[in-house]
Design an enzyme around this catalytic site. Structure first.
Site, PDB file in Angstrom:
ATOM      1  N   ASP B  94       0.864  -1.170   0.000  1.00 45.27           N
ATOM      2  CA  ASP B  94       0.000   0.000   0.000  1.00 45.27           C
ATOM      3  C   ASP B  94       0.908   1.230   0.000  1.00 45.27           C
ATOM      4  OD1 ASP B  94      -2.178   1.582  -0.069  1.00 45.27           O
ATOM      5  OD2 ASP B  94      -2.861   1.140   1.969  1.00 45.27           O
ATOM      6  N   ASP B 263      -7.021  -7.853   1.995  1.00 44.06           N
ATOM      7  CA  ASP B 263      -6.068  -7.802   3.100  1.00 44.06           C
ATOM      8  C   ASP B 263      -6.819  -7.306   4.310  1.00 44.06           C
ATOM      9  OD1 ASP B 263      -6.037  -4.821   2.218  1.00 44.06           O
ATOM     10  OD2 ASP B 263      -4.978  -4.840   4.135  1.00 44.06           O
TER      11      ASP B 263
END
Lengths: 365, 365
Positions: B94, B263
């Site tokens: 990310d 996730d």
């Protein structure tokens, strides 16, 4: 005590040192052996199957802590400590005698026994010589310790005298068990008291001897000398356990005097705090010098931590407070101790223990 | 972006759901896949080899956290994140966009980028769309995320509009990379904004799509509906990743809408806090009802935790604050998620996903 509960055979000697094998109802361990501390029924952060990888064959646990939580009867109802914690090898349990020192502010000693105020809820817990053996039987321990009274160093002579008398009185009260109950020798660094302890306990022919009252403030030299003297007074064919010791050089010295069993919190406690045992000495992994170091903790080590992780990564884990860091260093340190004992046993078989050096550096932290 | 950086093949379908495979320079993962969070380069308390045992094939890490410590250049000098943390499978990173929300009090957003005040030492850290891609390239990520601006629910319409415009402006600035840079779709729960996001990003033909801005306060029903609508607007053959989601029922619902990647911190965070995922729902292991319970956490589970430890033992570990407890529950929960995704993929191949129930209970904590 039925003789089948524990057998000990010496298979090699080098001076006073011996290599051998202890057999129990839960399998065997080669000696000299190191026992990691599963004080409350778990080696901190490490699974039993990982201890096997580290070459560990026998664990230590603690009757005082397990009697508090979850309770000795609770462990018994779960099928005993081996099944409860999923460890199928031998377990030695300490009696709570050490807590007489470590929890000094929370206990009262009388001839009857030790009364602890629980550190959890203030409840009163009475440990008598009879009860601590019963607790260890309920837990299913393979090697049991009697209730004893260690004294911190430096001891007041009268205190040491009284504690030894009480330890022996408790020893006489505590022997009615089918388990392998070792006798504990106290007496601080006083040779006369240690001789009296060795003679008094040896006269009762226990299956093994524990040397208590060390690592309580005395110097290494005092410890080595007192251990050496005390062991020289013991009958040869019984295993000898030096309680709560210690650093690699302490273990090496005691093995040279004829000691067979060791336990210590250092590999896991130092590991949790970022210290790694290596052949070059203790490595402080948080040190910024390791931020760019791609070597494993110990280039001489072939354990799972050193095969997979660099000093830089382990430093990072400690630096960002990832719990993987304490866990990996604990595993590494246990692997170091497992390998240390293998090297010591090999040196005894080779007749090279005299020249054996556990590591290059001296004691650090 | 070179097409060889990432390939995705759908191998089975069930309604809008698909099973498939993502191939990267660091191996492949079957989809739908769950990615545990190695935010700072470590899944909390768990080794990469243990993730493999749990059936995990791809991890998530975080550019913001790694850029802070040890620094993107430092990771690059160590040979990249895979080598640094000893994980040889795919890694998705990310960008730090999520930290725009989670660290709202410590950041300033301008059209140029996001300026964070380090939570460590107050230092100023500037994250631009260009820089966050560069960080992820330095780290060696397999799947990269652009800088984006999620908005918490409920969004002020003008805020959501402005954040979407900025996300798209940043997206246009961030695409100069050889890596597999997914486009991120924002727009909160507003269908018009989500449509605009899907069309804007899809027009640039990225190798995959991330659905951001969920699990930020909206209801599950709003999330499911918005995800379903947004996915329906995306070109079929590209992977879709629903960021930060979630509970088993959320994952199941999103898979039914055609999502491929997930996730979430829940399996490890809840595990550390004593919650175990089971087919019957969440089990609070500290509960005194488990003190005498010899069953494994989940009798339907064949993972290493359930094969070796009882609820009574795990409760004891939490009760006496042994770090083995958080670790074993984290492992168990990751095993649960690995198995959940296997069951979901099997249901897609069987055409039975419509009837699939991840567990009997509904969401709990």
């Amino acid at each position: 005590m039925p003789p089948e509960a524990l057998t000990f055979a010496v298979t090699a000697r080098d001076g006073k040192a011996r290599a051998g094998k202890i057999e129990t109802a839960h399998g065997s361990c080669e000696t000299p052996a190191f026992m990691p501390c599963a004080t409350k029924g778990a080696v901190k952060g490490i699974e039993p199957r990982e201890l096997r990888v580290a070459g560990i064959e026998i664990l230590l646990s603690n009757a005082y802590h397990l009697a508090l939580r979850p309770g000795a009867e609770a462990v018994a109802r779960r099928g005993g400590l081996h099944k409860f914690m999923s460890w199928d090898g031998p377990i030695l349990t300490d009696s709570g005698g050490y807590q007489v020192c470590s929890l000094a502010a929370r206990r009262t000693i009388t001839d009857e026994g030790v009364t602890f105020q629980s550190h959890l809820d203030g409840a009163t817990l009475k440990f008598t010589p009879e009860r601590v053996v019963e607790i260890q039987e309920q837990i299913g321990s393979d090697i049991l310790m009697p209730l004893d009274e260690p004294v911190p160093y430096p001891p007041d002579p009268r205190t040491a005298r009284a504690a030894l008398d009480r330890t022996h009185a408790w020893w006489r009260r505590s022997r009615a068990t089918r388990g392998a109950l070792f006798g504990i020798l106290q007496g601080s660094v006083d040779r006369d008291l240690r001789r009296e302890a060795a003679e008094t306990v040896a006269a009762t022919d226990p299956p093994g001897f524990a040397l208590g009252g060390f690592s309580l403030g005395e110097t290494p030299a005092q410890m080595y000398e007192t251990v050496d003297y005390t062991v020289s007074l013991l009958p040869d064919p019984k295993p000898r356990y030096l309680m709560g010791v210690g650093m690699p050089e302490d273990i090496t010295a005691a093995v040279r005097s004829g000691v067979d069993l060791f336990d210590c919190v250092l590999p896991t406690r130092l590991g949790r705090n970022g210290w790694a045992f290596t052949e070059d000495g203790l490595l402080k992994v948080r040190n910024s010098r390791y931020a760019q170091d791609d070597l494993p903790l110990d280039p001489a080590c072939e354990g799972p931590c050193c095969r997979n992780y660099s000093r830089a990564y382990l430093r990072h884990c400690f630096n960002v407070e990832e719990m993987l860091g304490p866990r990996l260093l604990s595993m590494h340190n246990l692997y170091y101790y497992g390998r240390l004992m293998k090297r010591i046993r090999a040196a005894i078989r080779d007749g090279s223990l005299g020249a054996f050096q556990p590591w290059k550096n001296r004691r650090s932290p």
